[in-house]
Design a protein around this motif. Structure first.
Motif, PDB file in Angstrom:
ATOM      1  N   ILE A   1     -16.997 -13.897   5.159  1.00 63.81           N
ATOM      2  CA  ILE A   1     -17.331 -13.704   6.564  1.00 63.81           C
ATOM      3  C   ILE A   1     -17.352 -12.214   6.869  1.00 63.81           C
ATOM      4  O   ILE A   1     -18.262 -11.706   7.529  1.00 63.81           O
ATOM      5  N   GLU A   2     -16.393 -11.511   6.321  1.00 63.32           N
ATOM      6  CA  GLU A   2     -16.330 -10.085   6.569  1.00 63.32           C
ATOM      7  C   GLU A   2     -17.527  -9.378   5.945  1.00 63.32           C
ATOM      8  O   GLU A   2     -18.113  -8.469   6.550  1.00 63.32           O
ATOM      9  N   ALA A   3     -17.902  -9.805   4.759  1.00 64.72           N
ATOM     10  CA  ALA A   3     -19.066  -9.218   4.107  1.00 64.72           C
ATOM     11  C   ALA A   3     -20.294  -9.423   4.968  1.00 64.72           C
ATOM     12  O   ALA A   3     -21.138  -8.527   5.106  1.00 64.72           O
ATOM     13  N   PHE A   4     -20.398 -10.593   5.566  1.00 58.14           N
ATOM     14  CA  PHE A   4     -21.538 -10.868   6.437  1.00 58.14           C
ATOM     15  C   PHE A   4     -21.532  -9.917   7.625  1.00 58.14           C
ATOM     16  O   PHE A   4     -22.570  -9.346   7.993  1.00 58.14           O
ATOM     17  N   VAL A   5     -20.341  -9.756   8.212  1.00 55.48           N
ATOM     18  CA  VAL A   5     -20.257  -8.866   9.368  1.00 55.48           C
ATOM     19  C   VAL A   5     -20.655  -7.451   8.971  1.00 55.48           C
ATOM     20  O   VAL A   5     -21.445  -6.788   9.653  1.00 55.48           O
ATOM     21  N   ALA A   6     -20.145  -6.990   7.831  1.00 49.46           N
ATOM     22  CA  ALA A   6     -20.459  -5.637   7.377  1.00 49.46           C
ATOM     23  C   ALA A   6     -21.952  -5.488   7.115  1.00 49.46           C
ATOM     24  O   ALA A   6     -22.579  -4.496   7.493  1.00 49.46           O
ATOM     25  N   LYS A   7     -22.524  -6.511   6.479  1.00 50.81           N
ATOM     26  CA  LYS A   7     -23.961  -6.481   6.185  1.00 50.81           C
ATOM     27  C   LYS A   7     -24.748  -6.391   7.480  1.00 50.81           C
ATOM     28  O   LYS A   7     -25.702  -5.608   7.609  1.00 50.81           O
ATOM     29  N   PHE A   8     -24.319  -7.201   8.423  1.00 50.21           N
ATOM     30  CA  PHE A   8     -25.032  -7.197   9.699  1.00 50.21           C
ATOM     31  C   PHE A   8     -24.961  -5.815  10.347  1.00 50.21           C
ATOM     32  O   PHE A   8     -25.952  -5.301  10.850  1.00 50.21           O
ATOM     33  N   MET A   9     -23.752  -5.250  10.293  1.00 48.36           N
ATOM     34  CA  MET A   9     -23.590  -3.923  10.910  1.00 48.36           C
ATOM     35  C   MET A   9     -24.546  -2.929  10.278  1.00 48.36           C
ATOM     36  O   MET A   9     -25.189  -2.138  10.970  1.00 48.36           O
TER      37      MET A   9
ATOM     38  N   HIS B   1     -31.124 -14.861   6.738  1.00 51.17           N
ATOM     39  CA  HIS B   1     -31.106 -14.903   5.275  1.00 51.17           C
ATOM     40  C   HIS B   1     -29.717 -14.564   4.752  1.00 51.17           C
ATOM     41  O   HIS B   1     -29.192 -15.261   3.879  1.00 51.17           O
ATOM     42  N   TRP B   2     -29.132 -13.508   5.304  1.00 52.00           N
ATOM     43  CA  TRP B   2     -27.820 -13.111   4.794  1.00 52.00           C
ATOM     44  C   TRP B   2     -26.752 -14.114   5.164  1.00 52.00           C
ATOM     45  O   TRP B   2     -25.800 -14.324   4.403  1.00 52.00           O
ATOM     46  N   ALA B   3     -26.900 -14.747   6.314  1.00 55.96           N
ATOM     47  CA  ALA B   3     -25.929 -15.782   6.686  1.00 55.96           C
ATOM     48  C   ALA B   3     -25.937 -16.898   5.652  1.00 55.96           C
ATOM     49  O   ALA B   3     -24.884 -17.344   5.176  1.00 55.96           O
ATOM     50  N   ALA B   4     -27.146 -17.333   5.292  1.00 55.10           N
ATOM     51  CA  ALA B   4     -27.255 -18.405   4.299  1.00 55.10           C
ATOM     52  C   ALA B   4     -26.672 -17.936   2.968  1.00 55.10           C
ATOM     53  O   ALA B   4     -25.976 -18.682   2.272  1.00 55.10           O
ATOM     54  N   TYR B   5     -26.953 -16.669   2.630  1.00 56.83           N
ATOM     55  CA  TYR B   5     -26.490 -16.122   1.361  1.00 56.83           C
ATOM     56  C   TYR B   5     -24.966 -16.116   1.288  1.00 56.83           C
ATOM     57  O   TYR B   5     -24.367 -16.583   0.319  1.00 56.83           O
ATOM     58  N   TYR B   6     -24.338 -15.624   2.364  1.00 56.24           N
ATOM     59  CA  TYR B   6     -22.880 -15.523   2.307  1.00 56.24           C
ATOM     60  C   TYR B   6     -22.197 -16.870   2.456  1.00 56.24           C
ATOM     61  O   TYR B   6     -21.107 -17.078   1.934  1.00 56.24           O
ATOM     62  N   GLU B   7     -22.844 -17.782   3.150  1.00 54.86           N
ATOM     63  CA  GLU B   7     -22.244 -19.118   3.265  1.00 54.86           C
ATOM     64  C   GLU B   7     -22.209 -19.778   1.895  1.00 54.86           C
ATOM     65  O   GLU B   7     -21.235 -20.423   1.515  1.00 54.86           O
ATOM     66  N   HIS B   8     -23.306 -19.588   1.146  1.00 55.37           N
ATOM     67  CA  HIS B   8     -23.357 -20.151  -0.203  1.00 55.37           C
ATOM     68  C   HIS B   8     -22.267 -19.524  -1.076  1.00 55.37           C
ATOM     69  O   HIS B   8     -21.561 -20.226  -1.809  1.00 55.37           O
ATOM     70  N   ARG B   9     -22.124 -18.183  -0.957  1.00 58.38           N
ATOM     71  CA  ARG B   9     -21.077 -17.504  -1.710  1.00 58.38           C
ATOM     72  C   ARG B   9     -19.700 -18.046  -1.359  1.00 58.38           C
ATOM     73  O   ARG B   9     -18.830 -18.201  -2.210  1.00 58.38           O
ATOM     74  N   MET B  10     -19.537 -18.359  -0.073  1.00 54.79           N
ATOM     75  CA  MET B  10     -18.249 -18.837   0.403  1.00 54.79           C
ATOM     76  C   MET B  10     -17.891 -20.165  -0.263  1.00 54.79           C
ATOM     77  O   MET B  10     -16.747 -20.412  -0.614  1.00 54.79           O
ATOM     78  N   ARG B  11     -18.916 -21.014  -0.444  1.00 57.74           N
ATOM     79  CA  ARG B  11     -18.690 -22.297  -1.123  1.00 57.74           C
ATOM     80  C   ARG B  11     -18.206 -22.086  -2.540  1.00 57.74           C
ATOM     81  O   ARG B  11     -17.364 -22.813  -3.047  1.00 57.74           O
ATOM     82  N   LEU B  12     -18.824 -21.108  -3.209  1.00 61.86           N
ATOM     83  CA  LEU B  12     -18.496 -20.919  -4.616  1.00 61.86           C
ATOM     84  C   LEU B  12     -17.153 -20.224  -4.773  1.00 61.86           C
ATOM     85  O   LEU B  12     -16.453 -20.442  -5.747  1.00 61.86           O
ATOM     86  N   GLY B  13     -16.836 -19.397  -3.796  1.00 60.26           N
ATOM     87  CA  GLY B  13     -15.608 -18.620  -3.926  1.00 60.26           C
ATOM     88  C   GLY B  13     -14.404 -19.349  -3.382  1.00 60.26           C
ATOM     89  O   GLY B  13     -14.447 -20.531  -3.079  1.00 60.26           O
ATOM     90  N   GLN B  14     -13.309 -18.620  -3.264  1.00 55.78           N
ATOM     91  CA  GLN B  14     -12.060 -19.231  -2.850  1.00 55.78           C
ATOM     92  C   GLN B  14     -11.646 -18.841  -1.442  1.00 55.78           C
ATOM     93  O   GLN B  14     -11.310 -19.674  -0.638  1.00 55.78           O
ATOM     94  N   LYS B  15     -11.721 -17.528  -1.162  1.00 55.75           N
ATOM     95  CA  LYS B  15     -11.212 -17.052   0.113  1.00 55.75           C
ATOM     96  C   LYS B  15     -12.358 -16.842   1.069  1.00 55.75           C
ATOM     97  O   LYS B  15     -13.296 -16.095   0.771  1.00 55.75           O
ATOM     98  N   ALA B  16     -12.308 -17.493   2.222  1.00 56.21           N
ATOM     99  CA  ALA B  16     -13.429 -17.421   3.151  1.00 56.21           C
ATOM    100  C   ALA B  16     -13.537 -16.061   3.822  1.00 56.21           C
ATOM    101  O   ALA B  16     -14.634 -15.587   4.092  1.00 56.21           O
ATOM    102  N   ILE B  17     -12.389 -15.431   4.038  1.00 58.02           N
ATOM    103  CA  ILE B  17     -12.390 -14.211   4.848  1.00 58.02           C
ATOM    104  C   ILE B  17     -13.265 -13.118   4.238  1.00 58.02           C
ATOM    105  O   ILE B  17     -14.007 -12.427   4.939  1.00 58.02           O
ATOM    106  N   PHE B  18     -13.268 -13.008   2.909  1.00 57.23           N
ATOM    107  CA  PHE B  18     -14.093 -11.981   2.264  1.00 57.23           C
ATOM    108  C   PHE B  18     -15.550 -12.136   2.652  1.00 57.23           C
ATOM    109  O   PHE B  18     -16.241 -11.171   2.949  1.00 57.23           O
TER     110      PHE B  18
END
Lengths: 354, 298
Positions: free
Chosen positions: A334-342, A315-332
């Motif tokens: 992906i990192e948010a996803f990693v942090a969430k996962f942790m 679920h969170w992967a899908a959520y952050y991927e969607h955010r990534m589309r809307l946003g500009q910088k991908a690194i934020f």
């Protein structure tokens, strides 16, 4: 020459996979006329090969003499003029271009350049085949406005211009365009079909393939024919004659991501997060598309998780991927996803083991 | 006048037909200006091109060759919902000032995207999705003209997959005719339309019911590899869920909520695989009555 190009079927009759589609396409163009076409399917399934073969079928061998042009267009956009640079691949009868290269200015390409090309009627001495073909790649990356602009162009100039659109996911192509085209779905070849193609190439090259080796190549390729052939050639360079248990070199970025995944699983702390960030930067710098990184990371993580956590993680992967589309910088993202996962994983560990 | 309605219901055709009937072939060029989304329609064009065209008065011509030729011009703005709000605002006064010599036709899919001041200046006409009878008669007419053979099952399939969109129905019919010759069955039509076969959707749904995540993941991978469009998948899954008898109302609402979210993400350009996987996981949790919220979060 790479085997991928060397053994690309040149005509519709020679297609090794998608024979049924090829035959249908052939029937379609033998009656002189054809509708607009929209090819969609995952990458490495043979869309481009079929399109090139189709154009050859339409115009004969002259379609193979292509020249690459890098033209600059001056587009008059009201108060200012915009310079657009675009690479086109053209023969006498067809033009191929990639309108999404222009980024946010793709609207002007569609409105001005494509319309201009579509308007001009080709002259044929024999008075037949009085139409030309425009091949547009990656239509799914076009913006909404550009797709809207395409609608009327497709109808108005359909008498002497055919569009062939090519994309990965037809969900991103607007309904209005899809309803104007004949949709051709190109599925990824099955593993048996890949094996067949590999054996065909092996025979042509005079190579002996041990049993099971081609099957393993096909399995590793994720049903992408291009990738299967490329790794087949890599193996050939590495070691010949083949042995049936020869290792198939994985893509190095995939290995890198699986390393990241095991890093994340081992320790969940801000310090580790910082290390992971560096590694992700490394991948991004090497031009690995961010959504591919995220998808692969998810794949690696899912392999190691309990079933109950999987739901949450995907679920969170899908959520952050969607955010990534809307946003500009991908690194934020992906990192948010990693942090969430942790944080999910840590709380799971605490709840289970105290 | 303002025409609005879903695609393929004949809005543009009607507007052009009106213009042709009013002016006939001779005057048509000078009296009608047709602009659509393929032309640039920023605020500049509205201020210059449209205003210039609208401002020119026309002499009253007596009837010519049976056409009424009224003393005004027509501007047809096709796909008006893709015009910017500024451009629409700039039109307001133009429409009123020159209403004596110029009439505007707006054509759009979504009336909500036309600003209220413009809409209130127009006579509105809603184009409903075409009913099955209308569509059937038109399709049969085309079949007759083209010498095609269509049985009744194929006809009903055609009207159900095109959902009231006549252009789509005709495109499907033409593609099927090109590919499969003059006698067309309902299977051929499904083949060209890009509708996902029922078995695939059912397999997906069963995998979700089983409660096994890896099974569902495999099914999702398969769907992506086969190249089926996920937006289509979602809408077919939606039909299936709503009609399913053994799913409780609460479960249905949970699934539908997720489907809506996923569809929005897809429109925004989200990745197909991840969205479909998310849908699968949510559907599974709903069907197997697993808790919606994550249990370990603190």
């Amino acid at each position: 020459m790479l085997w991928v190009d060397k053994y690309r079927p040149k005509t519709l009759d020679h297609a090794l996979v998608h024979e049924d589609v090829a035959q249908n396409l052939k029937k379609l163009v033998t009656e002189q006329d054809c509708p607009h076409l929209l090819f969609y399917g995952p990458s490495g399934s043979g869309k481009k090969t079929l399109i090139m073969a189709l154009i050859r079928q339409m115009f004969g061998a002259s379609a193979e003499k292509v020249k690459v042009e890098n033209r600059t267009w001056k587009v008059d956009a009201g108060s200012r003029t915009i310079d657009l640079e675009l690479t086109t691949l053209s023969s006498t009868n067809h033009v191929e271009l990639n309108p999404s290269d222009a980024g946010f200015q793709d609207r002007y390409i569609v409105q001005e350049i494509i319309k201009e090309m579509a308007k001009n009627r080709p002259i044929d001495t024999k008075g037949r085949k009085g139409y030309k073909v425009l091949v547009l790649n990656e239509v799914d990356k076009l913006s909404r406005e550009a797709q809207n602009s395409l609608r009327r162009t497709m109808e108005k100039y359909s008498a002497y211009c055919r569009l062939i659109l090519c994309c990965n996911s037809s969900s991103k192509v607007s309904e209005a365009i899809r309803s104007r085209c004949l949709n051709v779905r190109i599925n990824a070849p099955s593993e048996e079909q890949i094996v067949k193609v590999l054996e065909f190439i092996g025979k042509k090259e005079g190579l002996h393939i041990p049993s099971g080796f081609a099957a393993r190549l096909a399995e590793k390729s994720n049903r992408s024919l291009r990738r299967a052939i490329l790794s087949f050639e890599t193996c050939r360079v590495q070691q010949y004659p083949f042995t049936s248990n020869q290792t198939i070199p994985p893509m190095d970025w995939e290995e890198y991501i699986s390393e990241i995944a095991s890093d994340i699983m081992k320790e969940q702390s801000p310090k580790r997060l910082y290390q992971v960030r560096l590694k992700i930067y490394e991948l991004l710098v090497n031009c690995i598309p961010p959504e591919i990184i995220l998808k692969r990371l998810l794949y690696e993580l899912l392999r190691k998780l309990d079933a109950e956590l999987k739901h949450e993680v995907c679920h969170w992967a899908a959520y952050y991927e969607h955010r990534m589309r809307l946003g500009q910088k991908a690194i934020f993202h992906i990192e948010a996803f990693v942090a969430k996962f942790m944080s999910i994983y840590k709380s799971f560990l605490i709840a289970t083991f105290g | 006048m303002l025409f609005y309605g879903p695609p393929g219901t004949g809005k543009t055709t009607t507007a052009l037909a009106i213009a042709h009937q009013l002016f006939g072939p001779e005057l048509y060029k000078s009296r009608v200006l047709e602009l659509n989304a393929s032309d640039d329609r920023g605020i500049n064009v509205v201020r210059t091109k449209i205003k210039d065209f609208a401002a020119v008065a026309v002499g009253s011509v007596q009837r010519q060759g049976g056409y009424p030729c009224p003393p005004y011009k027509i501007i047809i703005l096709d796909e008006a919902d893709s015009m910017t709000e500024d451009a629409q605002n700039a039109l307001r006064r133009t429409m009123e000032t020159y209403s004596r010599v110029t009439r505007f036709f707006f054509i759009c899919n979504y009336i909500s995207r036309i600003i209220e001041p413009l809409a209130s200046r127009c006579a509105k006409f809603r184009f409903k999705p075409l009913s099955e009878e209308v569509m059937t008669s038109r399709v049969l007419y085309i079949c007759n003209e083209e010498g095609l053979n269509l049985d009744s099952e194929a006809l009903s399939t055609l009207s159900s997959i095109s959902q009231g969109d006549l252009r789509r129905a005709i495109t499907y019919l033409q593609s099927a005719a090109r590919l499969f010759g003059s006698s067309i069955s309902s299977r051929d039509l499904i083949g060209v339309s890009g509708v996902i076969p029922l078995e695939v959707v059912e397999a997906f749904f069963t995998a979700c019911k089983s409660g096994n995540f890896d099974l569902a993941n495999k099914e999702v991978n398969n769907i992506i590899a086969e190249g089926y469009p996920v937006s289509q998948m979602l809408s077919q899954l939606f039909d299936m869920v709503v009609e399913a008898a053994d799913v409780s109302d609460e479960q249905k609402s949970r699934i539908c909520k997720k489907l809506g979210e996923a569809d929005k993400c897809l429109v925004d350009g989200g990745d197909e695989y991840l969205q479909l996987l998310d849908v699968a996981s949510n559907t599974m949790r709903a069907l197997c009555n697993m808790p919606e919220e994550f249990s370990y979060s603190n």
